[in-house]
Design an enzyme around this catalytic site. Structure first.
Site, mmCIF file in Angstrom:
data_model
loop_
_atom_site.group_PDB
_atom_site.id
_atom_site.type_symbol
_atom_site.label_atom_id
_atom_site.label_comp_id
_atom_site.label_asym_id
_atom_site.label_seq_id
_atom_site.Cartn_x
_atom_site.Cartn_y
_atom_site.Cartn_z
ATOM 1 C CG ASN A 171 -1.688 1.152 1.268
ATOM 2 O OD1 ASN A 171 -1.861 2.017 0.558
ATOM 3 N ND2 ASN A 171 -2.589 1.339 2.419
ATOM 4 C CE LYS A 216 -0.309 2.895 4.633
ATOM 5 N NZ LYS A 216 -0.339 3.257 6.245
ATOM 6 C CD GLU A 274 -3.041 5.378 6.851
ATOM 7 O OE1 GLU A 274 -2.849 5.417 5.549
ATOM 8 O OE2 GLU A 274 -1.878 4.928 7.554
ATOM 9 C CB SER A 329 5.559 -1.552 11.838
ATOM 10 O OG SER A 329 5.162 0.056 12.032
ATOM 11 N N GLY A 375 2.622 2.554 10.514
ATOM 12 C CA GLY A 375 3.520 3.669 10.399
ATOM 13 C C GLY A 375 4.290 4.004 11.629
#
Ligand code: G3P
Length: 249
Positions: free
Chosen positions: A11, A13, A97, A211, A171
């Site tokens: 991903n 993002k 998110e 992570s 993250g």
């Protein structure tokens, strides 16, 4: 790893430029990837066409989100039809998110999943608890409520991969331990068995995100119920992403 083919998604993002993405694609094209793994990358919408036309067909493409119904007068949104038009096979829905920064609610996410599936896209359905929810002992309640919203909306689980992404691990560099992830994956499978069917529970791939990197993926992949990964930061580096893809033994 246990259920079905190992699945690793990257991903990206809201990261990248035309140049950095050209470099990432070229690194992915030259990487050696284990044959028995489904590999998917999810670029920002504006770069999907660039990625599709330059990336090896070995890797499928996913949208990072999609509109809840047919496209039209919805400023700033991207429709399922458009993702398909650009060659996407998947869409990520319910990412933390989108839930916690943008404010998307369970029911809305469920509707999005149903619509994407009805149009033939696969859905990477994300769930996961926040730190305070974990500390309050509510991890399973939160994950089950998010799962239920998907289950209430979708007619079939055939084209769904569940991504367990604890918000506190996203993250942050703070990865869940293999035991912490495995515990939730088992609970998710148990929930599917009880509330959907035994077959769906045994066939649905449950992947972990938060992570994941080239240094911790092999340990996580050893767990029976971790069927792959959804990778953020480390998916922006081609060689490291390849290491994660190849971490299943
Ligand atoms: O969707 C993947 C993700 O949220 C995990 O991000 O950067 O912690 O790997 P990261």
């Amino acid at each position: 790893a246990g259920s079905g083919k190992f699945f690793v998604g990257g991903n990206w993002k809201c990261n990248g430029t035309k140049d950095s993405i050209a470099k990432l694609v070229s690194d992915l094209n030259s990487a050696t990837l284990e044959a028995d793994v489904d590999v998917v990358v999810s670029p920002p919408f504006v770069y999907i066409d660039q990625v599709k036309s330059s990336l090896t067909d070995r890797i499928d493409i996913s949208g990072q989100n999609s509109w809840v119904g047919k496209g039209g007068a919805f400023t700033g949104e991207i429709s399922v039809e458009q993702l398909k038009d650009l060659g996407c096979k998947w869409v990520i829905l319910g990412h933390s998110e989108r839930r916690h920064v943008i404010g998307e609610k369970d029911e809305f996410i469920g509707k999005k999943a149903a619509y994407a599936l009805s149009e033939g896209l696969g859905v990477i359905a994300c769930i996961g608890e926040k730190l305070e929810e974990r500390e309050a002992g509510k991890t399973f309640d939160v994950c089950f409520a998010q799962l239920k919203a998907f289950a209430d909306a979708v007619p079939s689980w055939e084209n769904i991969v569940v991504a367990y992404e604890p918000v506190w691990a996203i993250g942050t560099g703070k990865v869940a331990s293999p035991q912490q992830a495995q515990e939730v994956h088992v609970a998710v499978r148990g929930w599917l068995k009880k509330n959907v069917s035994e077959e769906v529970a045994s066939k649905t791939r449950i992947i972990y995100g938060g992570s994941v990197n080239g240094g911790n993926s092999a340990e996580l992949a050893k767990e029976e119920d971790i069927d792959g990964f959804l990778v953020g930061g480390a998916s922006l580096k081609g060689p490291e992403f390849a290491t994660i893809v190849n971490s299943v033994t």
